[in-house]
Scaffold this motif. Structure first.
Motif, PDB file in Angstrom:
ATOM      1  N   GLU A   1       2.305   1.710  -3.491  1.00  0.00           N
ATOM      2  CA  GLU A   1       1.314   2.132  -4.492  1.00  0.00           C
ATOM      3  C   GLU A   1       0.886   3.580  -4.284  1.00  0.00           C
ATOM      4  O   GLU A   1       0.736   4.334  -5.238  1.00  0.00           O
ATOM      5  CB  GLU A   1       0.064   1.248  -4.417  1.00  0.00           C
ATOM      6  CG  GLU A   1       0.241  -0.092  -5.112  1.00  0.00           C
ATOM      7  CD  GLU A   1      -0.752  -1.128  -4.604  1.00  0.00           C
ATOM      8  OE1 GLU A   1      -1.842  -0.739  -4.124  1.00  0.00           O
ATOM      9  OE2 GLU A   1      -0.416  -2.331  -4.664  1.00  0.00           O
ATOM     10  N   SER A   2       0.703   3.959  -3.016  1.00  0.00           N
ATOM     11  CA  SER A   2       0.168   5.304  -2.779  1.00  0.00           C
ATOM     12  C   SER A   2       1.278   6.332  -2.611  1.00  0.00           C
ATOM     13  O   SER A   2       1.001   7.532  -2.511  1.00  0.00           O
ATOM     14  CB  SER A   2      -0.726   5.295  -1.549  1.00  0.00           C
ATOM     15  OG  SER A   2      -0.023   4.756  -0.453  1.00  0.00           O
TER      16      SER A   2
ATOM     17  N   GLN B   1      -9.944   3.033   4.546  1.00  0.00           N
ATOM     18  CA  GLN B   1     -10.941   4.085   4.362  1.00  0.00           C
ATOM     19  C   GLN B   1     -11.583   4.504   5.687  1.00  0.00           C
ATOM     20  O   GLN B   1     -12.052   5.626   5.815  1.00  0.00           O
ATOM     21  CB  GLN B   1     -12.070   3.612   3.411  1.00  0.00           C
ATOM     22  CG  GLN B   1     -11.610   3.202   2.020  1.00  0.00           C
ATOM     23  CD  GLN B   1     -10.827   4.295   1.319  1.00  0.00           C
ATOM     24  OE1 GLN B   1     -11.228   5.458   1.366  1.00  0.00           O
ATOM     25  NE2 GLN B   1      -9.714   3.948   0.688  1.00  0.00           N
TER      26      GLN B   1
ATOM     27  N   PHE C   1       0.829  -1.209   0.000  1.00  0.00           N
ATOM     28  CA  PHE C   1       0.000   0.000   0.000  1.00  0.00           C
ATOM     29  C   PHE C   1       0.862   1.257   0.000  1.00  0.00           C
ATOM     30  O   PHE C   1       0.604   2.209  -0.741  1.00  0.00           O
ATOM     31  CB  PHE C   1      -0.946   0.014   1.213  1.00  0.00           C
ATOM     32  CG  PHE C   1      -1.723   1.293   1.340  1.00  0.00           C
ATOM     33  CD1 PHE C   1      -2.777   1.564   0.479  1.00  0.00           C
ATOM     34  CD2 PHE C   1      -1.374   2.250   2.289  1.00  0.00           C
ATOM     35  CE1 PHE C   1      -3.488   2.763   0.576  1.00  0.00           C
ATOM     36  CE2 PHE C   1      -2.075   3.452   2.379  1.00  0.00           C
ATOM     37  CZ  PHE C   1      -3.135   3.705   1.525  1.00  0.00           C
TER      38      PHE C   1
END
Lengths: 95, 485
Positions: free
Chosen positions: B364-365, B406, B361
């Protein structure tokens, strides 16, 4: 200690100074004189004495890591022989 | 390219000089800001510009940072320190001398432990670490007759880390740099950014015949702006020297610059023809003394270092060496792992979670660990729920984890509830699904019973699909085997 012409030229180069032949002789003699005078210190026994690196006896004079007043960009560049809007300009130096 | 056979006749000898800009707010001897990327000639003061009558005053934090680095490298800390002037003319040096430490480097000796690709461990000895001021920046523009000078960088504090000529390959040099960067970042004394020049490296490279008693003539290579380029420059330079020696030529002791485009080095004119810096003690600064008490204070405030954490992760958390290596790569990742371990006993799972879903993560971010939204406590909850068979790892990582990203405030158990992903361990629910699958694939069932045991995976896949991923895989697997036998 006798300073020779070679040493004068080397030191002149390092200090970016130029002498003509006559001045070279003069500075050679002056430097020899200065060194001879300082060499008198060799007469003193300095065994076990630490070299003195500073005239004051103070130690640990620190400042805290704070940002203070800056010189303005304009004032900083004011006395530059050559400059543009942003930079000091100097004759091209090759790395 | 030199034949391996010829190369093997020589030993490569490398020493590194690494400059690290210290992360202080103000400069080493003046109060102007050290902020990178400001408009040219705005972080300046009369001291920085070397105006007559100005006096330097030492920034205390600079000394503390250098001592931290020394303690981290096992150096001896010099108690009595003076500064010296290094004299040379260059337009980016306004005073005509650089204030540095020649006679009394603040740190002496010590070493950097490295681990090489083949698992070999070695410690590269340090000669010294000393304090000095950075110079300004000169820009030579193509086709211009003038050079532009920006003094924002002049006076930014540096430590220069000097290794002994202990390095025997470009790979070792790369490993030393990696360790140095890791250390300065753990200590938070330098951001370690080579592209922006906050970490810079020069390499002294020489070669000698194997078994020779004396080092060959050394060449100083400059201008490498990445670790990879340091490695390339050393490889090229060693090869160039070997080729010269093989042809019977002598090596010239000189300074060469690395060209990243061609991967080669070229001679450059030296700053000072005679290279005579005429060091002498800086009379404008008084000496500073590091007392026992001060040293103890700094020592007590040292953070855990990568090497210590590595040991701890291997011994206390019983992680494989590989995991320990990855988790100690940055201070933030190590801290995150440790925070999880305060909440759960499943250390290896915690490691897997970080090395797997969390790291991917982050990649990717494009964010760093300290910006990661899910708290260690929250992730520990999820790890425990997987361990307690409340949810499978597959579901946890593919469904719950993205949901938590989220909704980072939501407890993991509640997220699973909300998503209706609670693992189903009830055999009464799983059995009908298995019966369904076996009825749908009679041909495959027959093949399985005739010995094609590899089909089990296919059946499992079908059962899991029909349970929407919720069936407890362990129980489903057991039941399935039983039904098929």
């Amino acid at each position: 200690m006798k300073i020779d012409r070679e040493t004068v030229r080397k030191i002149a180069h390092l200090a970016r100074l130029e002498f003509d032949e006559q001045a070279e002789d003069q500075i050679k003699d002056s430097m020899t004189e200065i060194l001879d005078w300082v060499e008198q210190l060799n007469e003193v026994d300095t065994t076990d004495i630490q070299p003195l690196t500073n005239m004051s006896l103070e130690v640990n004079k620190f400042r805290e890591d704070h940002i203070g007043e800056h010189l303005s960009h304009q004032s900083g560049l004011l006395n530059a022989p050559k400059k543009d809007q942003h930079y000091f300009r100097v004759p091209k130096v090759l790395d | 390219m030199v034949d391996k056979e010829i190369r093997d006749k020589y030993t490569i000898v490398v020493g590194l000089e690494v400059h690290a800009q210290l992360l202080t707010n103000s400069k080493i001897f003046a109060t102007d800001s050290t902020q990178y990327g400001e408009a040219p000639n705005t972080n300046i003061s009369a001291i920085t510009l070397g105006h007559p009558g100005t006096l330097p005053k030492l920034n205390k934090k600079v000394v503390v940072y250098a001592i931290k680095m020394g303690l981290a490298c096992g150096c001896e800390i010099s108690r009595y320190n003076i500064f010296d002037r290094k004299n040379y003319f260059y337009p980016d040096l306004p005073k005509g001398y650089q204030i540095t430490q020649d006679k009394t480097p603040i740190c002496l000796g010590g070493g950097i432990p490295i681990k090489l690709g083949n698992g070999v461990r070695k410690t590269i000895k340090l000669n010294r670490i000393h304090l000095e001021e950075d110079a300004g920046k000169s820009m030579h523009l193509e086709g211009q007759t003038e050079t532009l000078v920006d003094f924002n960088r002049a006076g930014v504090p540096l430590v220069e880390i000097v290794t002994e000529p202990d390095i025997r390959s470009s790979e070792e040099a790369y490993a030393v740099l990696t360790e140095i960067r890791k250390l300065v970042k753990y200590l938070e004394i330098c951001d370690g950014n080579m592209e922006e020049g906050s970490l810079r490296c020069d390499a002294n490279v020489s070669v000698m015949r194997k078994g020779a008693q004396e080092y060959g003539k050394k060449v100083e290579v400059k201008n490498m702006n990445s670790f990879r380029n340091v490695q390339r420059a050393i490889d090229h330079e060693a090869e160039r020297q070997i080729l010269l020696l093989e042809k019977g030529h002598a090596i010239l002791s000189e300074t060469r610059t690395f060209d990243a485009d061609t991967g080669t080095t070229a001679a450059i004119r030296t700053k000072e023809e005679l290279n005579d810096y005429r060091y002498f003690p800086e009379p404008d600064l008084c000496p500073f003394v590091v007392s026992d008490q001060w040293l103890e204070e700094i020592s007590a405030a040292m953070p855990s270092l990568p090497q210590e954490l590595y040991q701890k992760f291997v011994e206390r958390y019983e992680l494989p060496e590989y995991d320990a290596e990855v988790l100690t790569d940055t201070k933030e990742i190590a801290a995150y792992f440790e925070a999880i371990c305060l909440q759960t006993q499943h250390y290896k799972s915690a490691s897997n979670w970080i090395m797997g879903p969390v790291k991917s993560f982050l990649n990717e971010s494009g964010i760093t660990m300290d910006q990661f939204p899910i708290s260690p406590d929250r992730l520990a909850e999820l790890i425990d729920l997987v361990a307690a068979d409340k949810v499978s790892f597959a579901i946890a990582s593919q469904k719950v984890f993205p949901y938590l990203l989220q909704h980072p405030q939501m407890p993991a158990a509640q997220a699973i509830e909300k998503l209706n992903l609670k693992q189903d361990s009830n055999t009464d629910n799983i059995k009908p699904l298995i019966a369904e699958v076996l009825a749908d694939f009679p041909q495959k069932v027959q093949e399985y019973r005739q010995g094609k045991k590899g089909l089990l995976g296919m059946f499992m896949g079908e059962v899991m699909k029909r349970s929407k991923g919720k069936a407890n895989p362990k129980i489903a697997n057991e039941l399935l085997r039983k039904e098929l036998s």
